[in-house]
Design a protein around this motif. Structure first.
Motif, PDB file in Angstrom:
ATOM      1  N   PRO A 161       3.259  29.004   2.391  1.00 14.23           N
ATOM      2  CA  PRO A 161       2.324  28.391   3.606  1.00 14.23           C
ATOM      3  C   PRO A 161       3.017  27.099   4.086  1.00 14.23           C
ATOM      4  O   PRO A 161       3.413  26.454   3.324  1.00 14.23           O
ATOM      5  CB  PRO A 161       1.247  28.499   2.907  1.00 14.23           C
ATOM      6  N   PRO A 213      -0.529  25.970  11.401  1.00  9.94           N
ATOM      7  CA  PRO A 213      -1.396  27.343  11.160  1.00  9.94           C
ATOM      8  C   PRO A 213      -0.627  28.788  11.449  1.00  9.94           C
ATOM      9  O   PRO A 213       0.042  28.751  12.723  1.00  9.94           O
ATOM     10  CB  PRO A 213      -2.430  27.246  12.033  1.00  9.94           C
ATOM     11  N   VAL A 266      -2.272  37.103   5.182  1.00  5.89           N
ATOM     12  CA  VAL A 266      -2.397  36.276   6.107  1.00  5.89           C
ATOM     13  C   VAL A 266      -2.984  36.764   7.409  1.00  5.89           C
ATOM     14  O   VAL A 266      -3.388  36.185   8.144  1.00  5.89           O
ATOM     15  CB  VAL A 266      -1.156  35.154   6.181  1.00  5.89           C
ATOM     16  N   ASP A 286     -10.772  35.913   9.004  1.00  8.52           N
ATOM     17  CA  ASP A 286     -11.699  34.937   8.048  1.00  8.52           C
ATOM     18  C   ASP A 286     -13.100  35.880   7.943  1.00  8.52           C
ATOM     19  O   ASP A 286     -13.454  36.397   9.258  1.00  8.52           O
ATOM     20  CB  ASP A 286     -12.041  33.760   8.631  1.00  8.52           C
ATOM     21  N   THR A 300     -11.287  33.328   3.449  1.00 13.91           N
ATOM     22  CA  THR A 300     -11.634  32.381   4.488  1.00 13.91           C
ATOM     23  C   THR A 300     -10.283  31.656   4.407  1.00 13.91           C
ATOM     24  O   THR A 300      -9.207  31.722   3.673  1.00 13.91           O
ATOM     25  CB  THR A 300     -12.696  31.555   4.202  1.00 13.91           C
ATOM     26  N   ARG A 301     -10.143  30.288   5.190  1.00 16.99           N
ATOM     27  CA  ARG A 301      -9.056  29.448   5.305  1.00 16.99           C
ATOM     28  C   ARG A 301      -9.624  28.137   5.355  1.00 16.99           C
ATOM     29  O   ARG A 301     -10.623  27.775   5.910  1.00 16.99           O
ATOM     30  CB  ARG A 301      -8.321  29.605   6.620  1.00 16.99           C
ATOM     31  N   SER A 302      -8.926  27.225   4.929  1.00 15.10           N
ATOM     32  CA  SER A 302      -9.244  25.614   4.990  1.00 15.10           C
ATOM     33  C   SER A 302      -7.911  24.928   5.023  1.00 15.10           C
ATOM     34  O   SER A 302      -7.017  24.894   4.270  1.00 15.10           O
ATOM     35  CB  SER A 302     -10.009  25.304   3.667  1.00 15.10           C
ATOM     36  N   GLY A 350      -5.220  25.618   6.838  1.00 15.17           N
ATOM     37  CA  GLY A 350      -4.153  26.513   6.575  1.00 15.17           C
ATOM     38  C   GLY A 350      -3.855  27.047   5.088  1.00 15.17           C
ATOM     39  O   GLY A 350      -2.836  27.728   5.249  1.00 15.17           O
ATOM     40  N   VAL A 351      -4.830  26.917   4.393  1.00 18.72           N
ATOM     41  CA  VAL A 351      -4.554  27.447   3.134  1.00 18.72           C
ATOM     42  C   VAL A 351      -5.529  28.367   2.964  1.00 18.72           C
ATOM     43  O   VAL A 351      -6.656  28.468   3.330  1.00 18.72           O
ATOM     44  CB  VAL A 351      -5.060  26.205   1.806  1.00 18.72           C
ATOM     45  N   LEU A 352      -5.146  29.398   2.487  1.00 18.31           N
ATOM     46  CA  LEU A 352      -6.071  30.845   2.202  1.00 18.31           C
ATOM     47  C   LEU A 352      -6.778  30.754   1.112  1.00 18.31           C
ATOM     48  O   LEU A 352      -6.447  30.350   0.023  1.00 18.31           O
ATOM     49  CB  LEU A 352      -4.938  32.121   2.059  1.00 18.31           C
ATOM     50  N   PRO A 394      -8.302  28.587  -3.835  1.00 18.67           N
ATOM     51  CA  PRO A 394      -7.213  28.681  -3.020  1.00 18.67           C
ATOM     52  C   PRO A 394      -5.936  29.560  -3.609  1.00 18.67           C
ATOM     53  O   PRO A 394      -5.984  29.820  -4.716  1.00 18.67           O
ATOM     54  CB  PRO A 394      -6.454  27.140  -2.885  1.00 18.67           C
TER      55      PRO A 394
END
Length: 334
Positions: free
Chosen positions: A106, A110, A255, A259, A275-277, A279-281, A287
């Protein structure tokens, strides 16, 4: 079982940091100084400029620093192109060596990832068909910088020979079939040598030779995390079941989930929320830090930084109190 979990192998370093920590500005400027001294002057200056915008928002990062000749040839990169050269993961040389060709890394751009293209005969890691410096130019455990001779191409396409993924978002557990021992043996050996011997033991004892036609996906916490989070042997079956999804999901499958999507697991009533934060899954608040640790035609393993717990306390308590008899894998159930 306890004795089989006792010998812990080398743990990947990036599982030890806290998500609440942000990269200090001093580390970024130290890295820039080392880059400049190593002949990467253009990237050093660029890193100082974008530090507050990009790097200081993440607890860790790996920077792929293009050479001065790349800057001279291509000019100053756009902010999006710079994001494409930054990963929120602290990718050590040992962790990169575990990634096989086709694995996705990753980035801070985004929806965009880099692709490992290292051949089995290569001594150094190759990403998007560009070799990295054999060792990091800078490494403090949280921020790592590798040199590359030219910029990565965001339009790069990997000619993958990976097995196709017929993933099923509902991931219902049915249609078990036997005869997959080779697939499991490969996964178990890779996990044992990569710091996931606890999960490898569960995989061998509870699933060897039993797998769905659509495969399985394992979300694997590192050994030290497992040993610190479960103490009662009665919790082992439910622990393992909630980390296994009854369908095969590679990184590029994960990916693509929106979300709020949920994946059912082998533990009845336990679901994994995506979910994502930055750009991290994120899976149930945890994570994914090591995509595609292992994959073959039946098994996919992704490294996660912690044990997956239920989103609601009531569900969590229910999941941990399922009778041991109900928590055993039994091919005849499906």
């Amino acid at each position: 079982m306890a004795s089989s979990l006792a010998p812990l192998l080398i743990i990947l370093s990036f599982f030890f940091f806290s998500l609440s920590r942000a990269l200090p500005r001093e580390a970024v400027f130290d890295a820039a100084d080392v880059l400049s001294d190593s002949g990467f002057v253009s990237m050093a200056l660029t890193l100082e400029i974008v530090a507050e915008t990009l790097l200081e928002q993440s607890p860790s990062a790996t920077v792929f620093a293009a050479s001065d000749s790349a800057f001279k040839k291509s000019g100053q990169p756009s902010l999006d192109l710079l994001r494409f050269h930054l990963s929120p993961l602290p990718l050590t040389p040992s962790s990169l060596r575990l990634l096989t060709a086709g694995a996705r890394i990753p980035t801070m751009l985004p929806g965009q990832s880099l692709t490992v293209t290292t051949a089995s005969s290569d001594r150094v890691t190759s990403i998007n068909n560009i070799k990295l410096t054999e060792s990091p130019i800078y490494d403090d455990g949280f921020l790592l910088v590798y040199g590359i001779h030219r910029f990565f191409d965001p339009n790069f396409q990997f000619n993958s020979r990976r097995p196709s993924s017929d993933s099923n978002s509902s991931c219902s557990a049915k249609n078990h079939t036997a005869g997959a021992s080779d697939s499991f043996d490969q996964a178990i050996q890779t996990l044992k040598t990569g710091g996931y011997s606890a999960v490898a033991s569960f995989l061998g004892m509870q699933l060897s030779g039993v797998v769905e036609q659509s495969g399985i996906t394992v979300f694997a916490p590192a050994d030290d995390v497992v040993m610190n989070r479960i103490g009662d042997i009665g919790e082992y079956p439910s622990f393992f079941r909630r980390h296994v999804v009854p369908c095969r999901l590679l990184w590029n499958d994960l990916v693509n989930f929106a979300d709020g999507s949920e994946l059912s697991t082998f533990l009845e009533g336990f679901a994994i929320n995506i979910t994502r934060s930055d750009g991290v899954l994120i899976l149930n608040g945890v994570p994914v830090f090591f995509p595609d640790v292992f994959f073959n035609d039946r098994v996919v393993v992704h490294g996660v930084s912690d044990v997956l717990a239920a989103q609601g306390n009531a569900l969590h308590e229910n999941a941990l109190n399922v009778d041991d008899e109900e928590n055993q894998f039994d091919p005849s159930e499906y």
